[in-house]
Scaffold this motif. Structure first.
Motif, mmCIF file in Angstrom:
data_model
loop_
_atom_site.group_PDB
_atom_site.id
_atom_site.type_symbol
_atom_site.label_atom_id
_atom_site.label_comp_id
_atom_site.label_asym_id
_atom_site.label_seq_id
_atom_site.Cartn_x
_atom_site.Cartn_y
_atom_site.Cartn_z
ATOM 1 N N ARG A 120 0.798 -1.271 0.128
ATOM 2 C CA ARG A 120 -0.058 -0.046 -0.062
ATOM 3 C C ARG A 120 0.912 1.306 -0.138
ATOM 4 O O ARG A 120 1.901 1.137 0.354
ATOM 5 C CB ARG A 120 -0.989 0.127 1.105
ATOM 6 C CG ARG A 120 -1.760 -1.218 1.120
ATOM 7 C CD ARG A 120 -2.777 -1.120 2.571
ATOM 8 N NE ARG A 120 -3.595 -2.285 2.563
ATOM 9 C CZ ARG A 120 -4.466 -2.428 3.570
ATOM 10 N NH1 ARG A 120 -4.623 -1.321 4.353
ATOM 11 N NH2 ARG A 120 -5.241 -3.437 3.571
ATOM 12 N N SER A 121 0.236 2.417 -0.430
ATOM 13 C CA SER A 121 0.878 3.716 -0.540
ATOM 14 C C SER A 121 0.339 4.743 0.358
ATOM 15 O O SER A 121 -0.973 4.630 0.414
ATOM 16 C CB SER A 121 1.060 4.123 -1.882
ATOM 17 O OG SER A 121 1.901 3.250 -2.741
ATOM 18 N N ILE A 122 1.133 5.774 0.838
ATOM 19 C CA ILE A 122 0.358 6.829 1.192
ATOM 20 C C ILE A 122 1.107 8.059 0.258
ATOM 21 O O ILE A 122 2.188 7.935 -0.377
ATOM 22 C CB ILE A 122 0.848 7.199 2.602
ATOM 23 C CG1 ILE A 122 2.262 7.426 3.051
ATOM 24 C CG2 ILE A 122 0.101 6.133 3.512
ATOM 25 C CD1 ILE A 122 2.819 7.874 4.144
ATOM 26 N N PHE A 123 0.445 9.215 0.105
ATOM 27 C CA PHE A 123 0.879 10.170 -0.816
ATOM 28 C C PHE A 123 1.221 11.472 -0.066
ATOM 29 O O PHE A 123 0.578 12.030 0.717
ATOM 30 C CB PHE A 123 -0.168 10.466 -1.867
ATOM 31 C CG PHE A 123 -0.472 9.470 -2.847
ATOM 32 C CD1 PHE A 123 0.045 9.494 -4.155
ATOM 33 C CD2 PHE A 123 -1.458 8.610 -2.591
ATOM 34 C CE1 PHE A 123 -0.019 8.406 -4.913
ATOM 35 C CE2 PHE A 123 -1.740 7.322 -3.312
ATOM 36 C CZ PHE A 123 -1.048 7.430 -4.718
ATOM 37 N N ILE A 124 2.709 11.799 -0.355
ATOM 38 C CA ILE A 124 3.107 13.114 0.400
ATOM 39 C C ILE A 124 3.025 14.263 -0.509
ATOM 40 O O ILE A 124 3.481 14.075 -1.647
ATOM 41 C CB ILE A 124 4.754 12.615 0.683
ATOM 42 C CG1 ILE A 124 4.914 11.329 1.673
ATOM 43 C CG2 ILE A 124 5.446 14.032 1.547
ATOM 44 C CD1 ILE A 124 3.992 11.350 3.121
ATOM 45 N N LYS A 125 2.650 15.519 0.172
ATOM 46 C CA LYS A 125 2.731 16.540 -0.758
ATOM 47 C C LYS A 125 4.197 17.062 -1.084
ATOM 48 O O LYS A 125 4.980 16.821 -0.046
ATOM 49 C CB LYS A 125 2.149 17.617 0.147
ATOM 50 C CG LYS A 125 0.562 17.637 0.219
ATOM 51 C CD LYS A 125 0.175 18.990 0.904
ATOM 52 C CE LYS A 125 -1.428 19.119 0.761
ATOM 53 N NZ LYS A 125 -1.829 20.217 1.409
ATOM 54 N N GLN A 126 4.366 17.301 -2.373
ATOM 55 C CA GLN A 126 5.561 17.508 -2.755
ATOM 56 C C GLN A 126 6.157 18.696 -2.066
ATOM 57 O O GLN A 126 7.391 18.813 -1.770
ATOM 58 C CB GLN A 126 5.659 17.708 -4.207
ATOM 59 C CG GLN A 126 5.247 16.414 -4.883
ATOM 60 C CD GLN A 126 5.307 16.433 -6.360
ATOM 61 O OE1 GLN A 126 6.615 16.873 -6.940
ATOM 62 N NE2 GLN A 126 4.356 16.007 -7.121
ATOM 63 N N ASN A 127 5.450 19.752 -2.037
ATOM 64 C CA ASN A 127 6.193 21.058 -1.473
ATOM 65 C C ASN A 127 6.382 20.805 0.055
ATOM 66 O O ASN A 127 6.829 22.024 0.835
ATOM 67 C CB ASN A 127 5.083 22.071 -1.637
ATOM 68 C CG ASN A 127 3.794 21.826 -1.070
ATOM 69 O OD1 ASN A 127 3.584 21.049 -0.183
ATOM 70 N ND2 ASN A 127 2.638 22.874 -1.383
#
Length: 432
Positions: free
Chosen positions: A276-283
């Motif tokens: 599974r994945s989590i999504f990190i804000k790039q900024n």
């Protein structure tokens, strides 16, 4: 005088008696025939009663004393009854020609019918033995996952095919070989009529030989909405009990013509995969300064890592005279890299994770939803409910840990977020 001559005299007794008392000869013949048929019927009924109440019961008593259960299944499939039918048939076969000795046309039909009945009786006996063997093997642990139903149906089809060939060859007075040749000429029509059966036959053989599916396997077949355990494999269908306790039937030939997922490999492996994945804000990704590193050293799982890693980086920068007045110069640590190391250390210490199988925490290509941070590992417990609990427990912790590394999770804005943003803008405009 032998037995046959004595039996002939007995059969003709009433005919001679009626003629001797002045009855018309033709009438005496038919009346004698009727009496003999009634007597033969009573004898057959008596033999059937004897077989049912004595011979079969004696066989049951014998099987109760044996250790094997095969003979018990033979009784349930009527094997003794089918075998016992040969006795009255033998009596009829020997007596009938003597009764109808003056009716050759009837005897011709009689012999054909007896031959056909014997063929059918042999097929029934073979079916009984086959069913008994199948049911017996089902009680053996080593055959629990074998498609015995499919095997027995395939064998039974061949037995019936051979039986029908003998029956038709007897009906039309042709050799079995000649009938088989005629059957081959009509193969196109047969293929059209029995298309599904033939496809199922071929599929059953391939499924069994190639060990594609076993009884007890967990399969997922999206085309038919099947997601559960295989409970039965036969010639035409595969029966799947889904996790909601509903049943789905799948055509057997679809197992070799379509794509499906068999989870047997997972069930037989030491662990079950978590991916599974989590999504990190790039900024929210940035370089770490000395203050950040000192603050992160308070996190137990990565304190030694940060110490060793920072020492190595500082040595490199000093040896290469890197100008560190600008943070981007030289080698640096990032909050995302440290967070990735933290997750790896957390999984290494987690008791439910199998350490001897793959354990990877990695970045995937950035998307419009942020940077996917994927966790790939294996849980020791493969049971579905426990697996879901372990996965949820891990990601509960990972998601809660994100703010500690000055990172942010990506989440599409909801209506409340938009409303709050507009209210803030309105508030700022009023203040200015």
């Amino acid at each position: 005088m032998n037995i046959e001559e004595g039996l002939t005299d007995l059969i003709c007794f009433f005919e001679e008696f009626f003629i001797a008392h002045g009855m018309n000869e033709e009438l005496a013949v038919y009346l004698n025939l009727l009496i003999n048929l009634v007597a033969l019927t009573l004898i057959v009924i008596g033999l059937n009663y004897l077989i049912k109440n004595f011979i079969i019961e004696a066989f049951k008593a014998f099987t109760n004393k044996t250790k094997t259960t095969l003979d018990d299944f033979l009784i349930k499939s009527n094997f003794p009854r089918y075998v016992g039918r040969f006795l009255p048939l033998f009596v009829v076969y020997k007596t009938f020609p003597l009764i109808f000795t003056d009716f050759p046309e009837v005897l011709t039909i009689f012999y054909k019918l007896v031959d056909i009945y014997v063929i059918i009786l042999i097929v029934w006996i073979c079916r009984s033995v086959l069913r008994s063997t199948r049911n017996y093997l089902k009680t053996r642990e080593e055959f629990n996952d074998k498609p015995l139903e499919s095997f027995s149906q395939i064998i039974m089809i061949f037995i019936w095919l051979i039986g029908f060939m003998f029956i038709f060859s007897r009906l039309f007075d042709r050799s079995v070989l000649g009938f088989a040749i005629s059957l081959g000429a009509a193969s196109a029509v047969i293929l059209l009529i029995f298309k599904d059966t033939i496809l199922g036959l071929v599929a059953s053989i391939q499924v069994s030989v190639n060990d594609i599916v076993r009884i007890g396997d967990w399969i997922t077949f999206e085309k038919y909405g099947a997601d559960g355990t295989v409970t039965e494999i036969n010639l035409a269908t595969v029966k799947v009990q889904n996790w909601d306790n509903t049943y789905t039937t799948i055509p057997t030939y679809s197992l070799i013509s379509d794509s499906f997922q068999n989870w047997r490999g997972m069930q037989e492996s030491p662990g079950r995969r978590i991916k599974r994945s989590i999504f990190i804000k790039q900024n929210s990704v940035r370089f770490l300064n000395n203050e950040d590193i000192e603050r992160f050293k308070r996190i137990r799982l990565i304190d030694s890592y940060l110490e060793n890693r920072q020492t190595e980086i500082e040595k490199f920068n000093e040896s290469n005279n890197v100008d560190k007045t600008l943070l981007i110069n030289g080698r640096n640590q990032t909050n995302l890299g440290v967070f990735r190391k933290y997750i790896d250390s957390y999984l290494q210490e987690h008791s439910a994770i199998h350490k001897e199988m793959y354990l990877i925490v990695r970045h995937l290509a950035p998307t419009v939803n942020g940077i996917p941070l994927e966790i790939l590992c294996f849980s020791r417990d493969k049971r579905w409910e426990n697996f879901e609990y372990i996965s949820a427990d891990i990601f509960d912790h990972v998601i809660a840990a994100v703010p500690y590394f000055d990172l942010k999770l990506f989440e599409s804005p909801s209506g409340d977020d938009v409303r709050s943003f507009l209210e803030n803008i309105e508030e700022d405009s009023k203040n200015t």
